[in-house]
Design a protein around this motif. Structure first.
Motif, PDB file in Angstrom:
ATOM      1  N   ASN A 357       0.825  -1.200   0.000  1.00 31.92           N
ATOM      2  CA  ASN A 357       0.000   0.000   0.000  1.00 31.92           C
ATOM      3  C   ASN A 357       0.866   1.259   0.000  1.00 31.92           C
ATOM      4  N   ARG A 362       1.704   0.841  -5.823  1.00 34.68           N
ATOM      5  CA  ARG A 362       0.339   0.828  -6.339  1.00 34.68           C
ATOM      6  C   ARG A 362       0.267   1.349  -7.761  1.00 34.68           C
ATOM      7  N   VAL A 366      -1.404  -0.479 -10.984  1.00 33.53           N
ATOM      8  CA  VAL A 366      -2.599  -0.034 -11.696  1.00 33.53           C
ATOM      9  C   VAL A 366      -2.368  -0.080 -13.198  1.00 33.53           C
ATOM     10  N   LEU A 381      -6.814  -5.339  -8.201  1.00 29.41           N
ATOM     11  CA  LEU A 381      -5.739  -4.913  -7.317  1.00 29.41           C
ATOM     12  C   LEU A 381      -6.012  -5.369  -5.894  1.00 29.41           C
ATOM     13  N   VAL A 383      -4.450  -4.627  -2.375  1.00 32.51           N
ATOM     14  CA  VAL A 383      -3.464  -3.805  -1.695  1.00 32.51           C
ATOM     15  C   VAL A 383      -3.195  -4.368  -0.306  1.00 32.51           C
TER      16      VAL A 383
ATOM     17  N   PHE B 147      -6.779  18.013   6.221  1.00 33.57           N
ATOM     18  CA  PHE B 147      -5.431  18.005   5.648  1.00 33.57           C
ATOM     19  C   PHE B 147      -5.354  18.966   4.478  1.00 33.57           C
TER      20      PHE B 147
ATOM     21  N   PRO E 155      -6.899  -2.592   3.726  1.00 34.85           N
ATOM     22  CA  PRO E 155      -7.565  -1.538   2.993  1.00 34.85           C
ATOM     23  C   PRO E 155      -8.392  -2.084   1.839  1.00 34.85           C
ATOM     24  N   ALA E 231     -11.634  10.621   3.515  1.00 36.30           N
ATOM     25  CA  ALA E 231     -10.580  11.459   2.931  1.00 36.30           C
ATOM     26  C   ALA E 231      -9.368  11.506   3.855  1.00 36.30           C
ATOM     27  N   PHE E 235      -5.618  10.238   3.264  1.00 37.52           N
ATOM     28  CA  PHE E 235      -4.451  11.082   3.449  1.00 37.52           C
ATOM     29  C   PHE E 235      -3.389  10.343   4.262  1.00 37.52           C
ATOM     30  N   LEU E 236      -3.842   9.583   5.218  1.00 34.83           N
ATOM     31  CA  LEU E 236      -2.892   8.844   6.042  1.00 34.83           C
ATOM     32  C   LEU E 236      -2.519   7.513   5.401  1.00 34.83           C
ATOM     33  N   GLY E 237      -2.993   7.307   4.169  1.00 35.85           N
ATOM     34  CA  GLY E 237      -2.596   6.117   3.437  1.00 35.85           C
ATOM     35  C   GLY E 237      -3.428   4.892   3.768  1.00 35.85           C
ATOM     36  N   LEU E 238      -4.572   5.094   4.397  1.00 37.65           N
ATOM     37  CA  LEU E 238      -5.367   3.934   4.787  1.00 37.65           C
ATOM     38  C   LEU E 238      -6.765   3.966   4.197  1.00 37.65           C
ATOM     39  N   PRO E 241      -8.240   1.850  -1.517  1.00 42.64           N
ATOM     40  CA  PRO E 241      -7.093   1.722  -2.414  1.00 42.64           C
ATOM     41  C   PRO E 241      -7.484   1.856  -3.873  1.00 42.64           C
ATOM     42  N   GLU E 242      -6.484   2.022  -4.722  1.00 49.13           N
ATOM     43  CA  GLU E 242      -6.691   1.924  -6.150  1.00 49.13           C
ATOM     44  C   GLU E 242      -7.338   0.584  -6.416  1.00 49.13           C
ATOM     45  N   PRO E 243      -8.018   0.403  -7.475  1.00 51.96           N
ATOM     46  CA  PRO E 243      -8.229   1.365  -8.541  1.00 51.96           C
ATOM     47  C   PRO E 243      -9.476   2.216  -8.346  1.00 51.96           C
ATOM     48  N   GLY E 248     -11.211  11.124  -1.884  1.00 54.18           N
ATOM     49  CA  GLY E 248     -10.244  11.381  -0.835  1.00 54.18           C
ATOM     50  C   GLY E 248      -8.838  11.048  -1.307  1.00 54.18           C
ATOM     51  N   ARG E 249      -8.679   9.898  -1.958  1.00 50.02           N
ATOM     52  CA  ARG E 249      -7.336   9.549  -2.378  1.00 50.02           C
ATOM     53  C   ARG E 249      -6.889  10.415  -3.533  1.00 50.02           C
ATOM     54  N   SER E 252      -5.828  13.592  -1.856  1.00 47.78           N
ATOM     55  CA  SER E 252      -4.663  13.574  -0.980  1.00 47.78           C
ATOM     56  C   SER E 252      -3.403  13.222  -1.746  1.00 47.78           C
ATOM     57  N   GLU E 253      -3.537  12.395  -2.788  1.00 44.89           N
ATOM     58  CA  GLU E 253      -2.329  12.047  -3.525  1.00 44.89           C
ATOM     59  C   GLU E 253      -1.891  13.136  -4.472  1.00 44.89           C
TER      60      GLU E 253
END
Ligand SMILES: Nc1ncnc2c1ncn2[C@@H]1O[C@H](COP(=O)(O)OP(=O)(O)OP(=O)(O)O)[C@@H](O)[C@H]1O
Ligand SMILES: Nc1ncnc2c1ncn2[C@@H]1O[C@H](COP(=O)(O)OP(=O)(O)OP(=O)(O)O)[C@@H](O)[C@H]1O
Ligand SMILES: [Mg+2]
Ligand SMILES: [Mg+2]
Ligand code: NI
Lengths: 508, 315, 335, 333, 297
Positions: A357, A362, A366, A381, A383, B147, E155, E231, E235-238, E241-243, E248-249, E252-253
């Motif tokens: 993750n 990732r 993708v 996917l 993760v 954030f 996740p 979101a 942001f905290l990576g949790l 997930p993709e795809p 939020g992702r 944040s990304e």
């Protein structure tokens, strides 16, 4: 101008390393801040970007020589070197260090990720306080490369491995001051450094900033003299250049390959056709274009030319199935293989693509899934959190995995034995080919680099053809510093070896 | 009153005990432990090394033993050693607490000093443009991911001043100290100010409908006296409750804000510790946070009695 | 007719409406009356007929929105309250005109001490030091016969019983010795034994202070025992006004009559078991959709065509006995 | 007299006042503290008393909506005090309740028809068309139009809502209807309609009522016998005429005297009792009324008077009445 | 006395807005903000449902040739570094965000209702246990709980929903419990008891429907905050997930890498999140005013 004494180099650190012990570490998060605390026996020239056998320089060893049919490597050690705590440095310390690494001493490292590097070493012997020899089972010219890695500092005998984790003591240009987890790492100038007049810097301060945006903003705002080495992605580099046009930025390969690990022990990838089809469906250029705006390298296991020393020449590379320029032709062929295996437009193959993750994992995954669509494979996917990743891989609880493999030195021995030899711990796929293993040994013992290279290329090509661990690309990353920072060289074929910073200086 | 205190204390202990069990078990349910994480970077797990390390850290023991070990230590004030840094956990946690406490305190101050007056104004001017404007502003406060707000502030300050307020452990000037704490506190506080404002507003509206407000008017009291002396005093009660609950939410908000502003407080430290499965840190820190939250709620209850004479804690 | 100088309150054609989502509520429609110094005027009528709105209108405390005084005049001791601005009106409220509300439980501020609430009422209108005001507050509590007034002054409303709370309300209302006191169902929430205590108290104090009193109630028994004059309201309008004796002796409006008949009297001995009560059929009309003519017509036994078409004017039947009924003359005979 | 339908013997209901760490009981609200009475078939027993004296608690206990602390409730001779919920269900059909606040007694989210039909559905007495027909009849009985079945409670006036409540109570054809202040929330002119309706229904169906009110006058009109409660106890029970003609307990006298008479010529507003009702948590020892009683003697402070028959079924709990069979108090009127 | 236009006043009071549409229109006028919120929510729900028809590109299809295209007629909101159409991703992201919002609110709400109803209705030790459990859950910061939960569960979309839903339970349960306790005292519940209705039936038929209004109000308010929690987790990576294109992702990304070089990657997801949460809150506020003026929250 001339190097100037003084000033503290302020850098941000991308995350908080587990501890300060380089020997136990397995990420450059440890090397970068702590390499300056130590010295090696030998080291790659810190101002030549490409590490190669030609750039090896003596450090704690004043010289070295091969004897006994290239099975004995003897170092003459520097005299008058003192540990940061004032104790003198002797050959005992060297022996201690390698005994520790080989698991032969009383004291144990909590983790010993590079034990395998010394598989061919029988024994370390000292002769007087300032001479030390490595007895090898067979010739292994690459041993020097490993000894020159940032991962191979010499530890003092008189400090326990546990103490080295919290308060490292070395002979290097900088003394450890403090390490506050998640907060900062501070080094200060070692006034008694054996290289007279060095280091120029009064110290180095790392502020740990895990959030990349914050870190970059802080660099742009002038809070830092330098970014964390090779931490800047290509898109971000543009951003920094636009905001801090004066900053010096370089982009170099990190010698980390992004690859696919294939579980060939169970369906469907126990079928070599499907493995091949998958490898052939890859459009490597698309990966590089998307993730690096074209600035990354395509190659085999070894880091590609010109930064890599052992990379295959282009024409050889393109003969490997799937590396041909015509992606569509490759895919047509891949489709045929798939059809042979019983899949087609009406019968897709559902596949789980597992990966960690983290964006570096990732994102290519993708793209991989998207590309596999072209050959009737529907990827999904999966993760996985860091903590679960290796246990999962070890359990063979995956079909395809998207993986990153970092190479600490640009050397075939390190790469081949670690990742492809039968029974190696990091050979996740359990790829085991006795033929090739023999070839590994042959190249390993070859002392003449020009003869060794073709051997390495053949092995590399074979590995790709076997779909052992299809390499997608070799990443590059950027590093930036303010214009007044001098004497920094970012290594172009490793990201573990270039952080001694003894002659870095600030032109302010 | 005394009996009530004892009872409350008892309930607090029960709650804390529950939390200790929950966090302890949750951590063990989460797959992977510190050893896995340590080995993850190395790219492989050596089963023998792993077993050794687990033994060394004591995480191979039965859960009951581990729990007892931890909780008895916690009660004695012995927090054990951080798995990662190998320093005493207390030594890791303690210096970070004042930072977060300052931040949280400032945020709360911000939230109360902005939220309550605006809430009162919005309620008194119900239905006017001002009310609408204030409500929209407060709702936008609740709609921005924190954030994102933090990053916007940072980006803007770099773009406009070429400077950014990044944490400075030893601020030299007043301005630096201000930037260090006030800006991130405002970023967190904005959200909770919005919340406070909403609660104040609806609570005020409710109180303004009450009979005793009419009585106050019938006495000839001015609008200001009615709104602030009579209404606000009554309306403040639910606001206090919410502020008590906010304490828990604030910690969550601080995780993100501390990350964005790179503040080495306990909130971010907790997240890192969870990532590392650093049980001694996570467990003890969560317990400390829980103690704070539970005490905050307790204080709120006590404040209730101060503000509302009807509440006497006899049962 | 009456001696103007003796008038405390003169209300003329008061009209208060509510603009609600179900329509226009004519809560008080064209209401006129006067109150003399020391006199008790009772206003009776069923729930929702506009009694409280009348009281609030006098105080100018009708909640706006949705309510609004749309017509008429209210003159208190010669000043037209409706012409005052808000600040001037505040000076009058609680000072010259005071009000006791129906619910003693909810009408006191729960987080303020009883004493402080009275002190506030005093100090809003009299520029005196806090200590003196406090003394006055205790004095007022003593006046309304609360035992241990000094201690009670320091207590909060919830610490007092219902009866005591209502007494405290009275103390607060009378603290500035107003010219007019409005008591809106001051005893409805209380028990009969306490009710008797409170009513007796209000009347005593009224006599003592010479205050004009508007007593709002739906209990004809209370009216009979306390008032000198009575106004009967039905659906926002005054349908009858008379001295209490005249009204009870011979009501001129069929509604008043029906009301009196339907109230169960405490039986003197000899009432048969299960005596059916006289009922007024039908229900009180909604104030939104009032019939064009007499609002009581749909329930009235005497109703004639004219009642449905035309609203009857208030006619003086002698001695200040006003009634608004086309057939007022016949009421006594028919029943 | 006719047979006894409901017999309540020494009913007590104490609510605990809890405090402390383990919520230990530190006190008791003596809501109902030893009440005995009976209701005969076809009879109305009125129950009056000040607010909080325990009237509603008696009503709820009789219906087993709260569990009595002690005492006995007999319905038709059968002891229902300790029946299980299931065993009680059939008896539920025999007794129903109508509450004070007609609006709160109706689920705002159900139509009037559903509300009235619900008891029938629950007991499986009717369904479908039959149910509708039955509900329509009930509506007519209480003076509502059948087409109002589809309306929701808020669409009815107060009096109409109370009629719906009554219809719901009638649905199961009970023998006893407990009316807990059914008219207190209603307008004076509507109150008369409801009382008349109750009287009419009793005449038609021969129900018994336990009729609770705080308004003596209302009780006087509907009841055959009246019981007066004070602080959890019955202080006096008598046939209605007897009670009003010859009230024997000082509290009953005060109560009667405090009712304002709708006659301006008979002014008598001098309150008979002073002071406030004591708290049921700490009821005064002895006779609970002694704190406000003008005849109180030393004995009253310590001795609790029993409810004794003073002849003609007129029972009084007052030490002044003891043994004489006749009131020693001067009548007040 | 100023002349009063009765008609205007009555119109303002809504006297002419009787029945059906007119009433809705009137309420919309009275609660302009709420109506705006409803419109926003409707648009989002609509796009979520018809994402496949509205989106002009496959949100997952990668094309290196058109990476990082600026907003244009072809790509209204530009493309991301993978060459994926941002507009299509946002449209499909509505699905994810609403799935998270509605999913976790519904899940947490349902469990909360059951728990709250049971504990409020049964009281006794069930209630006591529930109270303590919710004390425990409420003393743990929501984000910490969600963090640990996602770490524990791994996740994925359902796991994120569960992780966000669990901390919601005590909040909902408390409201429902308080309501149930209040309702339990109401005469109509006693009336239901007195006709011999079973407790379960009373709880379901009489108590539950009457807790609906506060529940709806609470749910709309929570809807927004769950989207924000997702979101923050991202942001905290949790986060998710993709795809799956979660807003939020996306935010944040790209916030890290593209704020300046490709701002459209940041602006549009940011707007989408804020707008959705804003809409839900506006609507929730208005609902509270309309349905349950006394509910606080
Ligand atoms: N705030 C308000 N909004 C809308 N209508 C109102 C409001 N206050 C009062 N009304 C309406 O005005 C009418 C008169 O109400 P008012 O309170 O004066 O009655 P009342 O005679 O005092 O009744 P009660 O005996 O129940 O106190 C009622 O029909 C009521 O519906
Ligand atoms: N569930 C309960 N818990 C504790 N105390 C209660 C409870 N129900 C009633 N009480 C107390 O019991 C006493 C009697 O109450 P009850 O409702 O029976 O009085 P009431 O005579 O019906 O009064 P009202 O005329 O006001 O309806 C009161 O003091 C009340 O506070
Ligand atoms: Mg009124
Ligand atoms: Mg009652
Ligand atoms: Ni008999």
């Amino acid at each position: 101008g001339e190097p100037k004494q003084g000033g503290v180099l302020r850098m941000y650190h991308r995350d908080s390393p587990a501890n300060a012990s380089i020997l136990e570490g397995a990420t450059y998060s440890v090397n970068v801040p702590f390499m300056g605390v130590f010295n090696n026996l030998v080291i790659y020239d810190q101002h030549i970007a490409q590490n190669s056998p030609d750039t090896l320089r003596p450090e704690l060893a004043e010289s070295w020589s091969w004897g006994n049919d290239n099975k004995k490597l003897t170092f003459k050690l520097r005299q008058g070197v003192k540990w940061h705590d004032g104790k003198p440095f002797t050959s005992a310390d060297v022996k201690c260090t390698f005994d520790l690494l080989m698991g032969k001493s009383q004291q144990k490292l909590r983790q010993n990720p590079r034990k395998a590097w010394y598989n061919e070493v029988n024994e370390i012997t000292t002769s007087g306080d300032f001479e030390v020899s490595f007895d090898l089972k067979r010739p292994q010219p690459s041993l020097l490369a490993m000894l020159a890695s940032g991962y191979t500092p010499i530890y003092p005998c008189h400090v326990s491995p546990a103490d080295m984790r919290t308060h490292p003591v070395g002979t290097g240009p900088f003394k450890f001051v403090e390490f506050k987890a998640n907060e900062s790492i501070k080094l200060t100038r070692n006034p008694d450094y054996w290289k007279k007049g060095l280091p120029y810097l009064d110290g180095i301060e790392y502020t740990i900033i895990t959030n990349r945006s914050t870190a970059i903003l802080a660099f742009v705002a002038g809070k830092f003299d330098m970014t964390f080495p090779t931490h800047i992605t290509i898109p971000l580099l543009k951003d920094i250049k636009s905001q801090a046009p004066n900053a010096t930025c370089v982009v170099e390969p990190t010698n980390v390959s992004t690859n696919i690990i294939v579980n060939s022990t169970s369906a469907p990838f126990d079928n070599i056709d499907i493995r091949r089809a998958m490898a052939m469906a890859l459009d490597r250029k698309a990966f590089v274009d998307i993730l690096f705006e074209g600035q990354a390298d395509i190659g085999g296991t070894m880091l590609p030319l010109p930064q890599g020393v052992w990379g295959m020449p282009k024409d050889k590379l393109e003969t490997i199935p799937g590396y041909g320029r015509d992606v569509n032709a490759n895919r047509e062929e891949a489709k045929k293989l798939m059809q042979k295996a019983g899949y087609g437009p009406d019968k897709h193959l559902a596949v789980k693509v597992s990966t960690r993750n983290l964006a570096e994992y990732r994102d290519p995954a993708v793209i991989l899934i998207d590309q596999l669509k072209s050959i009737y494979i529907d990827g999904e996917l999966d993760v996985v959190e860091t903590a679960n990743w290796f246990p999962k891989v070890a359990r063979k609880d995956y079909m395809l995995g998207l993986n990153l493999t970092g190479n600490s030195v640009d050397d075939p021995d390190q790469s081949f034995y670690e990742n492809y030899s039968c029974g190696s711990e990091r050979n996740y796929t359990n790829y085991c080919n006795k033929e090739i293993e023999k070839l590994f040994d042959v190249q390993s013992q070859e002392t003449d680099t020009s003869k060794r290279k073709p051997l390495v290329w053949d092995i590399d090509k074979k590995l790709q053809e076997d779909v052992a661990r299809p390499i997608i690309f070799h990443a590059r990353a950027g590093t930036c510093w303010q214009p007044y920072v001098k004497g920094i060289t970012i290594m172009s074929n490793s990201s573990y070896n270039g952080f001694r910073y003894e002659d870095a200086w600030l032109d302010k | 009153m005394f009996a009530y205190l004892v009872r409350r204390l008892f309930l607090m202990l029960v709650t804390l005990f529950g939390i200790s069990i929950v966090i302890f078990l949750l951590l063990r349910i989460v797959p992977g432990n510190i050893v896995d994480i340590l080995f993850a970077a190395a790219g492989y797990v050596d089963p023998a090394d792993k077993a050794n390390l687990e033994k060394e850290l004591g995480i191979d023991q039965p859960l009951i033993v581990q729990y007892w070990h931890w909780i008895s230590g916690f009660l004695r004030g012995d927090f054990g050693y951080s798995y990662v840094s190998e320093k005493p956990a207390l030594q890791e946690i303690l210096p970070r607490i004042p930072i977060t406490a300052r931040l949280a305190g400032l945020a709360l101050l911000f939230s109360v000093s902005i939220g309550i007056p605006l809430g009162v104004i919005s309620a008194v001017k119900q239905g006017t443009r001002l009310d609408y404007a204030l409500r929209v502003v407060s709702l936008s406060g609740l709609s921005l991911p924190s954030f994102w707000l933090g990053l916007l502030i940072l980006t803007a300050s770099v773009a406009m001043f070429g400077q950014m307020p990044i944490f400075n452990p030893n601020p030299q000037t007043w301005l630096e100290a201000f930037a260090t704490y006030a800006v991130p506190a405002a970023a967190v506080g904005f959200r909770s100010a919005a919340l406070t404002m909403r609660i104040t507003r609806s609570s005020m509206l409710e109180v303004l409908r009450q009979d005793y407000i009419r009585t106050a008017r019938a006495k000839g009291a001015s609008d200001a006296a009615v709104n602030y002396q009579h209404a606000l005093k009554n309306a403040i009660l639910p606001v206090i409750t919410v502020i008590g609950i906010e304490a828990a939410f604030l910690i969550g908000g601080l995780i993100v804000t501390e990350t964005v502003f790179n503040i080495p407080g306990v909130a971010r430290f907790l997240v890192e510790a969870i990532r590392w499965r650093d049980y001694p840190i996570v467990q003890n820190l969560v317990m400390l946070i829980a103690v704070v939250v539970v005490s905050a709620n307790f204080i709120v209850d006590m404040l209730y009695a101060v503000f509302d004479p009807r509440i006497r804690y006899t049962d | 007719m009456t001696d103007k100088s003796n008038l405390v309150l003169e209300v003329k054609n008061l009209k208060t409406v509510f603009f609600t989502n179900s329509g226009l509520f004519k809560a008080v429609d064209d209401l006129s009356f006067t109150v003399k110094r020391g006199e008790t005027l009772a206003i009776v009528g069923e729930s929702g007929c506009g009694k409280s709105v009348t009281a609030l209108s006098l105080m100018r405390l009708v909640p706006d929105p949705p309510g609004r005084i749309v017509g008429g005049s209210i003159s208190l001791e010669g000043t037209d309250l409706l012409a005052l601005d808000e600040a001037e009106m505040r000076a009058v409220r609680g000072n010259r005109i005071s009000m006791i509300f129906q619910e003693p439980m909810t009408s006191l501020n729960p987080v303020m001490r009883i004493g402080d609430q009275i002190v506030e009422a005093v100090r809003l209108h009299r520029n005196i030091p806090a200590q003196e005001a406090r003394n006055i507050a205790v004095e007022m509590l003593r006046l309304v016969r609360i035992p241990e007034p000094a201690r009670r002054a320091k207590e909060y409303p919830h610490q007092l019983s219902g009866g005591m709370r209502q007494r405290a309300m009275i103390a607060m209302a009378l603290a500035c010795r107003p010219a007019l006191l409005i008591a809106d169902e001051p005893t409805t929430a209380l028990d009969v034994t306490i009710q008797a205590q409170i009513l007796a108290l209000i009347l005593d104090l009224q006599k003592e202070l010479g205050t004009g009193l508007v007593l709002i109630t739906h209990d004809l028994g209370v009216v009979a025992q306390t008032a000198q004059r009575v106004i009967v309201m039905y659906a926002g309008r005054k349908v009858e006004e008379a001295s209490v004796e005249a009204l009870f002796a011979a009501p001129k409006h069929p509604y008043t009559r029906g009301l009196m008949a339907s109230i169960p009297a405490v039986p003197a001995a000899g009432v048969p078991a299960q005596a059916r009560l006289n009922e007024i059929p039908g229900t009180v009309p909604s104030l939104v959709r009032l019939p064009k003519g007499c609002a009581f017509a749909p329930r009235c036994k005497l109703a004639i065509k004219r009642c449905e078409a035309e609203y009857p004017p208030l006619v003086d039947w002698g001695g200040g006995h006003l009634a608004a009924c086309w057939r007022a003359a016949e009421v006594a005979e028919v029943a | 007299m006719s047979e006894v339908l409901l017999e309540v013997t020494n009913l007590k209901k104490h609510y605990p006042v809890r405090a402390g760490v383990l919520r230990r009981q530190v006190g008791t609200v003596h809501s109902v503290d030893g009440v005995s009475f009976s209701v005969h078939a076809g009879e109305t027993l009125g129950l009056v008393g000040e607010s909080g004296c325990g009237k509603s608690t008696v009503a709820r206990s009789v219906l087993r909506l709260v569990e009595p602390t002690s005492g006995q409730i007999r319905l038709d001779g059968e002891d229902i005090t300790h029946l299980s919920k299931a065993a009680l269900r059939p008896h539920r059909r025999s007794m129903q309740i109508v509450f004070q606040d007609p609006f709160a007694s109706l689920n705002p989210r159900m139509t009037a028809g559903d509300i009235v039909g619900e008891p029938l559905a629950v007991h499986g007495l009717a369904s479908g068309k039959a149910l509708d027909a039955r509900v329509a009849t009930l509506f007519e009985q209480v003076g509502l139009r059948a087409d109002q079945m589809r309306n929701f409670p808020h669409q009815f006036s107060g009096g109409q809502r109370q009629r719906i409540c009554i219809a719901r109570a009638l649905a199961l054809e009970p023998r006893l209807i407990v009316c807990d202040e059914p008219v207190s929330a209603l307008d004076v002119s509507i109150q008369a309609q409801v009382i008349n309706l109750l009287i009419d229904l009793q005449r038609q169906h021969g129900f018994s009522y336990l009729f609770i009110a705080h308004d003596l006058a209302v009780v006087a009109h509907i009841s055959h016998r009246v019981a007066v409660m004070y602080l959890g106890r019955i202080v006096e029970i008598a046939a209605k005429d007897e009670l009003f003609r010859n009230p024997r307990h000082p509290y009953t006298q005060a109560l009667l005297a405090s009712v304002p008479v709708a006659n301006p010529l008979a002014k008598k507003l001098a309150p008979l009792v002073d002071g406030d009702v004591p708290s049921p948590v700490n009821p005064p020892p002895g006779c609970a009324f002694h704190t406000r009683c003008r005849y109180a003697m030393e004995r009253c402070k310590t001795e609790r008077p029993a409810l004794l028959d003073a002849g003609d079924g007129h029972q009084v709990a007052c030490l002044l009445n003891e043994g004489t069979g006749r009131s020693q108090l001067a009548p007040t009127t | 006395m100023a002349a009063i236009d009765y008609d205007v006043e009555l119109r303002r009071a809504g006297a002419y807005a009787t029945g059906g549409w007119r009433r809705v229109l009137y309420l919309a006028q009275r609660h302009v903000l709420g109506a705006a919120g409803l419109v926003i929510m409707t648009v989002f729900v609509f796009t979520a449902i018809f994402a496949d028809f509205i989106a002009r590109y496959d949100p997952l299809s990668i094309d290196s040739a058109r990476a990082l295209a600026r907003p244009s007629l072809a790509h209204w909101m530009g493309t991301d570094s993978f060459g994926r159409d941002v507009f299509s991703r946002i449209i499909h992201g509505a699905r994810i965000s609403l799935a998270v919002g509605i999913g976790s609110t519904a899940l947490g709400g349902t469990i909360g209702v059951i728990v709250g109803l049971t504990s409020g209705y049964l009281s006794g030790w069930v209630d006591l246990v529930f109270q303590r459990v919710s004390d425990v859950l409420q003393a743990l910061p929501l984000l910490v709980l969600a963090l640990v939960m996602t770490a524990a569960l791994g996740p994925s979309l359902p796991n994120v929903i569960i992780a966000i839903a669990i901390p919601l339970i005590p909040t909902v349960a408390r409201v429902i419990r308080a309501n149930t306790l209040a309702l339990r005292e109401l005469p109509f519940i006693e009336a239901a008891k007195s006709i011999g209705m079973s407790e379960v039936r009373i709880a379901l038929r009489h108590v539950l429907p009457n807790t609906l209004a506060p529940l709806i109000v609470l749910a709309t308010a929570q809807l927004g905050s769950t989207i924000l929690t997702e979101a923050s987790l991202s942001f905290l990576g949790l986060g998710i997930p993709e795809p799956y294109p979660s807003w939020g992702r996306m935010l944040s990304e790209s916030a890290a890498e593209y704020v300046r070089t490709a701002p459209w990657l940041v602006i549009f997801p940011g707007i989408a999140i804020s707008l959705a949460v804003f809409g839900a809150n506006l609507f929730g506020d208005a609902l509270r005013d309309i349905l349950d003026p006394r509910q606080r929250g």
